[in-house]
Design a protein around this motif. Structure first.
Motif, PDB file in Angstrom:
ATOM      1  N   ILE A  75    -117.285 -23.565 -11.774  1.00 24.99           N
ATOM      2  CA  ILE A  75    -117.232 -24.786 -10.968  1.00 24.99           C
ATOM      3  C   ILE A  75    -115.988 -24.786 -10.089  1.00 24.99           C
ATOM      4  N   GLU A  76    -114.863 -24.379 -10.675  1.00 19.24           N
ATOM      5  CA  GLU A  76    -113.581 -24.431  -9.965  1.00 19.24           C
ATOM      6  C   GLU A  76    -113.514 -23.441  -8.816  1.00 19.24           C
ATOM      7  N   GLY A  77    -114.053 -22.253  -8.996  1.00 16.38           N
ATOM      8  CA  GLY A  77    -113.993 -21.244  -7.947  1.00 16.38           C
ATOM      9  C   GLY A  77    -112.608 -20.623  -7.827  1.00 16.38           C
ATOM     10  N   ASP A  78    -112.403 -19.906  -6.748  1.00 19.56           N
ATOM     11  CA  ASP A  78    -111.138 -19.186  -6.560  1.00 19.56           C
ATOM     12  C   ASP A  78    -110.023 -20.069  -6.007  1.00 19.56           C
ATOM     13  N   ASN A  79    -110.397 -21.096  -5.293  1.00 18.88           N
ATOM     14  CA  ASN A  79    -109.381 -21.940  -4.652  1.00 18.88           C
ATOM     15  C   ASN A  79    -109.770 -23.404  -4.825  1.00 18.88           C
ATOM     16  N   LEU A  80    -109.111 -24.070  -5.767  1.00 18.35           N
ATOM     17  CA  LEU A  80    -109.476 -25.444  -6.089  1.00 18.35           C
ATOM     18  C   LEU A  80    -109.230 -26.383  -4.916  1.00 18.35           C
ATOM     19  N   LYS A  81    -108.191 -26.102  -4.128  1.00 21.00           N
ATOM     20  CA  LYS A  81    -107.892 -26.972  -2.982  1.00 21.00           C
ATOM     21  C   LYS A  81    -109.011 -26.953  -1.959  1.00 21.00           C
ATOM     22  N   GLU A  82    -109.686 -25.808  -1.853  1.00 23.55           N
ATOM     23  CA  GLU A  82    -110.808 -25.719  -0.922  1.00 23.55           C
ATOM     24  C   GLU A  82    -112.076 -26.323  -1.505  1.00 23.55           C
ATOM     25  N   HIS A  83    -112.082 -26.515  -2.822  1.00 19.13           N
ATOM     26  CA  HIS A  83    -113.233 -27.120  -3.497  1.00 19.13           C
ATOM     27  C   HIS A  83    -112.802 -28.445  -4.139  1.00 19.13           C
ATOM     28  N   ARG A  84    -112.067 -29.207  -3.374  1.00 18.78           N
ATOM     29  CA  ARG A  84    -111.455 -30.438  -3.881  1.00 18.78           C
ATOM     30  C   ARG A  84    -112.466 -31.375  -4.562  1.00 18.78           C
ATOM     31  N   TRP A  85    -113.678 -31.410  -4.054  1.00 16.04           N
ATOM     32  CA  TRP A  85    -114.663 -32.369  -4.556  1.00 16.04           C
ATOM     33  C   TRP A  85    -115.051 -32.139  -6.019  1.00 16.04           C
ATOM     34  N   VAL A  86    -114.736 -30.957  -6.569  1.00 17.77           N
ATOM     35  CA  VAL A  86    -115.107 -30.696  -7.965  1.00 17.77           C
ATOM     36  C   VAL A  86    -114.067 -31.222  -8.948  1.00 17.77           C
ATOM     37  N   CYS A  87    -112.939 -31.701  -8.447  1.00 19.00           N
ATOM     38  CA  CYS A  87    -111.878 -32.161  -9.350  1.00 19.00           C
ATOM     39  C   CYS A  87    -112.355 -33.286 -10.266  1.00 19.00           C
ATOM     40  N   LYS A  88    -113.134 -34.210  -9.702  1.00 24.84           N
ATOM     41  CA  LYS A  88    -113.597 -35.339 -10.513  1.00 24.84           C
ATOM     42  C   LYS A  88    -114.549 -34.888 -11.625  1.00 24.84           C
ATOM     43  N   VAL A  89    -115.161 -33.723 -11.450  1.00 24.85           N
ATOM     44  CA  VAL A  89    -116.018 -33.157 -12.497  1.00 24.85           C
ATOM     45  C   VAL A  89    -115.162 -32.447 -13.548  1.00 24.85           C
ATOM     46  N   LEU A  90    -114.171 -31.721 -13.089  1.00 22.05           N
ATOM     47  CA  LEU A  90    -113.357 -30.904 -13.991  1.00 22.05           C
ATOM     48  C   LEU A  90    -112.464 -31.732 -14.912  1.00 22.05           C
ATOM     49  N   LEU A  91    -111.906 -32.808 -14.400  1.00 18.40           N
ATOM     50  CA  LEU A  91    -110.910 -33.569 -15.170  1.00 18.40           C
ATOM     51  C   LEU A  91    -111.431 -34.015 -16.541  1.00 18.40           C
ATOM     52  N   PRO A  92    -112.545 -34.751 -16.631  1.00 19.71           N
ATOM     53  CA  PRO A  92    -113.003 -35.184 -17.957  1.00 19.71           C
ATOM     54  C   PRO A  92    -113.484 -34.033 -18.838  1.00 19.71           C
ATOM     55  N   LEU A  93    -114.007 -32.970 -18.214  1.00 22.46           N
ATOM     56  CA  LEU A  93    -114.494 -31.846 -19.007  1.00 22.46           C
ATOM     57  C   LEU A  93    -113.346 -31.053 -19.627  1.00 22.46           C
ATOM     58  N   TYR A  94    -112.275 -30.830 -18.853  1.00 24.86           N
ATOM     59  CA  TYR A  94    -111.102 -30.177 -19.432  1.00 24.86           C
ATOM     60  C   TYR A  94    -110.495 -31.053 -20.529  1.00 24.86           C
ATOM     61  N   ALA A  95    -110.561 -32.357 -20.344  1.00 26.91           N
ATOM     62  CA  ALA A  95    -110.057 -33.261 -21.387  1.00 26.91           C
ATOM     63  C   ALA A  95    -110.881 -33.125 -22.660  1.00 26.91           C
ATOM     64  N   SER A  96    -112.195 -32.970 -22.522  1.00 19.11           N
ATOM     65  CA  SER A  96    -113.054 -32.786 -23.698  1.00 19.11           C
ATOM     66  C   SER A  96    -112.720 -31.493 -24.437  1.00 19.11           C
ATOM     67  N   LEU A  97    -112.223 -30.519 -23.691  1.00 23.63           N
ATOM     68  CA  LEU A  97    -111.779 -29.265 -24.313  1.00 23.63           C
ATOM     69  C   LEU A  97    -110.410 -29.406 -24.965  1.00 23.63           C
ATOM     70  N   GLY A  98    -109.756 -30.540 -24.725  1.00 25.92           N
ATOM     71  CA  GLY A  98    -108.426 -30.766 -25.285  1.00 25.92           C
ATOM     72  C   GLY A  98    -107.326 -30.058 -24.513  1.00 25.92           C
ATOM     73  N   LYS A  99    -107.614 -29.685 -23.261  1.00 24.93           N
ATOM     74  CA  LYS A  99    -106.658 -28.911 -22.466  1.00 24.93           C
ATOM     75  C   LYS A  99    -105.877 -29.835 -21.526  1.00 24.93           C
ATOM     76  N   ALA A 100    -104.824 -30.426 -22.040  1.00 23.21           N
ATOM     77  CA  ALA A 100    -104.005 -31.348 -21.247  1.00 23.21           C
ATOM     78  C   ALA A 100    -103.357 -30.639 -20.066  1.00 23.21           C
ATOM     79  N   ASP A 101    -102.946 -29.389 -20.255  1.00 18.78           N
ATOM     80  CA  ASP A 101    -102.296 -28.651 -19.168  1.00 18.78           C
ATOM     81  C   ASP A 101    -103.253 -28.436 -18.001  1.00 18.78           C
ATOM     82  N   GLU A 102    -104.519 -28.160 -18.310  1.00 21.44           N
ATOM     83  CA  GLU A 102    -105.511 -27.968 -17.253  1.00 21.44           C
ATOM     84  C   GLU A 102    -105.788 -29.285 -16.528  1.00 21.44           C
ATOM     85  N   VAL A 103    -105.837 -30.368 -17.286  1.00 22.14           N
ATOM     86  CA  VAL A 103    -106.030 -31.682 -16.662  1.00 22.14           C
ATOM     87  C   VAL A 103    -104.879 -31.972 -15.703  1.00 22.14           C
ATOM     88  N   ARG A 104    -103.675 -31.695 -16.156  1.00 22.00           N
ATOM     89  CA  ARG A 104    -102.491 -31.938 -15.322  1.00 22.00           C
ATOM     90  C   ARG A 104    -102.524 -31.049 -14.065  1.00 22.00           C
TER      91      ARG A 104
END
Length: 620
Positions: free
Chosen positions: A383-412
């Motif tokens: 989902i994230e791809g190679d460049n998150l800044k170029e795929h900005r719209w996926v951030c709202k998808v990634l944030l809660p999913l990384y949180a479900s994984l317990g990865k606070a550093d990834e959320v940050r």
């Protein structure tokens, strides 16, 4: 004909009907309201179950009818909407769902519907925890950019309506008196903007004024849009009465499928089946939209019936969309059938439909719930791809999913991409993510940023923060937030009540939650959400409090929520925990056309007052 193939080392699916997963039970034949029969082989029915190792053979179909008796958001706008009033949107949530063992309403995490508003309100609160689904009148998928262009078109008429202190009728009369543009294009733009902001009453008043004053030659799409608004604001009975007033020449398939969709929104199974069968009797074509509506309804209420719809789709050559496959994948995931879920993805690809971000998010969500963290992480990297800044719209998808994984550093890390100039959806996703990680301070910081950046927040925005407080039993902070909502002029409605119910329940104050919900419902024309009632009811059931469980059951019926298996499961569990026999419970279920699942059947056996056991035979 569309064949659905899925293969693995030990499984092969030759043909699958797609829309939702969870499909028809093992009945050989079922009778439809048409009086004819739809034949399903036992093998075919078994293949459509949630078994993780199912093998599907060819499905057989008899006549063209749909079974409506068992065992006893996604179409985009099309040319229909270019000229019509209604921009009825369908969104797929990418947030985490409940545990896969959740009962009938687990699909509400994927799709949820805004409640209706009474005539007395000028705006409707944005209701729905994860996403909003309002019905569309179209079966084809249009270019999203074109849809966005239409919905965002500036409308002077819309601005005049919402800024004027006068009534809609007065605004329109003055508009015509001044000789200003009242073309269909201007009307559509105003209507779409009103609907987008859930100002359904103003939209209905606009439609009524136009027809009364003969300022627009109504066509079927215009009548359908009016029908949809009446159903939302005044209920199904008034909407059905309005259908009879529509000129017969305009009473076509769009009218009936609009009403069908609103029956689904209202969870009125009987009326939805009646309308669908009436459409068949009137020889309207079977559309993907109508089939989708039935599949959504049965996904919530009776998953065994889904196979009937899928078989009908195959016979009528109604091809599935991406949204269809997403629903199927989500349902397989809710069954904890990871193998079946993966096979559906392969099937989808073989049919030339590629997974989108929503598909990947659904997969990641269920891999997480199934304990397959490595697979979930792999999906997130895709989902994230190679460049998150170029795929900005996926951030709202990634944030809660990384949180479900317990990865606070990834959320940050993901939040830093958005933090300098965040979008509203990203703020909500970040609050949800920090809440899941039990980092309330970070969630509050994002909320304050959001409050400062946007002058007026809706109840939906407050509810995300309120839910974080509820999950961590921060009752005092939750109460303060509700007071802040009221002070800001934000409407406090069903979504807020639902969050407060959870807040009190998590704090162990079930009676307080019950009392609050009762008072709120008495003072408002809008009914509480289904989940609000069930949260309280399930708590009473755990305590073995039969009286209050029955009370909540009754209050749900008073609020016009049809009885489902989930309510009866909770009710019977109350009798089990109270060690009290439940007299007449089976008869009650039969009268309401509710047929027990395996789980409920086992529960019923425990509270059967006439049950015979080996010991009772000896003692007798």
């Amino acid at each position: 004909m569309w064949a659905v193939r899925r293969a693995s080392n030990y499984l092969k699916l030759q043909r699958l009907k797609v829309e939702n997963s969870y499909l028809r039970g093992a009945k050989s034949q079922v009778t439809s309201y048409f009086g004819s029969k739809l034949t399903i082989s036992t093998e075919s029915a078994r293949c459509l179950s949630c078994s993780p190792t199912n093998v599907c053979s060819k499905l057989s179909v008899g006549t063209r009818s749909l079974s409506s008796h068992a065992g006893a958001k996604s179409s985009k706008s099309d040319d229909d909407l270019e000229d019509g009033f209604s921009e009825l949107e369908t969104a797929v949530s990418t947030h985490s769902s409940k545990n896969s063992s959740t009962t009938d309403d687990s699909d509400d995490e994927l799709l949820s519907e805004p409640d209706v508003l009474d005539d007395d309100h000028e705006e409707e609160e944005d209701i729905g925890e994860t996403s909003q689904t309002t019905v569309e009148l179209s079966d084809t998928e249009a270019d999203p950019s074109q849809k966005q262009a239409r919905t965002k078109r500036a409308s002077e008429l819309f601005k005049a309506i919402i800024t004027s202190p006068n009534s809609v009728d007065d605004v329109l009369a003055k508009w015509v008196e001044d000789g200003r543009d009242l073309s269909r294009t201007e009307i559509i733009a105003a209507m779409l903007n009103l609907r987008k902001r859930l100002m359904y009453l103003k939209a209905l008043q606009l439609s009524e004024w136009l027809e009364t004053n003969k300022q627009l030659d109504f066509i079927e799409k215009d009548y359908a849009a009016r029908l949809d608004l009446i159903a939302k604001l005044r209920g199904l009975e008034r909407a059905e009465a309005y259908i009879k007033k529509i000129p017969e020449s305009f009473r076509g398939e769009i009218i009936y499928r609009t009403f069908l969709a609103n029956c689904v929104v209202a969870n009125d199974i009987t009326k939805a089946q009646e309308i669908f069968n009436k459409m068949r009797n009137l020889q309207f074509p079977v559309t993907l939209f109508s089939c989708n509506q039935l599949l959504l309804l049965y996904k919530r209420h009776d998953k065994k019936k889904i196979a009937d719809v899928l078989l009908l789709m195959e016979k009528e050559n109604v091809k599935p969309s991406l949204f269809t496959y997403n629903l199927l994948i989500d349902t397989k995931g809710q069954c904890n059938d990871m193998t079946g879920m993966d096979q559906v993805v392969e099937t989808m690809k073989s049919e030339g439909i590629q997974p989108d971000i929503s598909t990947q998010a659904i997969l990641a969500k269920h891999y997480l719930s199934g304990g397959l963290k490595e697979k979930a992480e792999g999906i997130l990297k895709e989902i994230e791809g190679d460049n998150l800044k170029e795929h900005r719209w996926v951030c709202k998808v990634l944030l809660p999913l990384y949180a479900s994984l317990g990865k606070a550093d990834e959320v940050r890390r993901v939040w830093k991409v958005c933090e300098s100039k965040p979008w509203l959806d990203e703020c909500l996703a970040a609050i949800e993510a920090w809440g899941r990680l039990k980092k309330i301070d970070e969630a509050e910081a994002v909320f304050e940023m959001m409050s400062n950046r946007w002058n007026k927040l809706s109840s939906r925005h407050y509810s995300v923060m309120l839910k974080a407080y509820a999950n961590h039993k921060e009752v005092d902070k939750g109460k303060d937030l509700v007071k802040r909502m009221a002070d800001s002029g934000c409407r406090i409605g069903p979504l807020t009540w639902d969050a407060l119910v959870k807040l009190y329940v998590e704090a162990g104050e079930v009676e307080k939650a019950d009392s609050m919900l009762q008072k709120a419902a008495e003072k408002s024309a809008v009914k509480p959400m289904f989940t609000s009632f069930m949260t309280i009811m399930e708590q009473y059931a755990k305590k073995g409090d039969v009286h209050n469980t029955e009370k909540m059951f009754h209050r749900m019926k008073q609020a016009n929520y049809e009885s489902r298996i989930r309510q009866y499961q909770s009710l019977v569990q109350a009798y089990i925990n109270a060690k009290t026999p439940a007299y007449g419970i089976k008869e009650r279920m039969k009268a309401e056309n509710v047929f027990p699942s395996k789980t409920l059947a086992a529960q019923l056996a425990q509270v059967d007052p006439f049950r015979k056991t080996a010991a009772s035979d000896l003692l007798d």
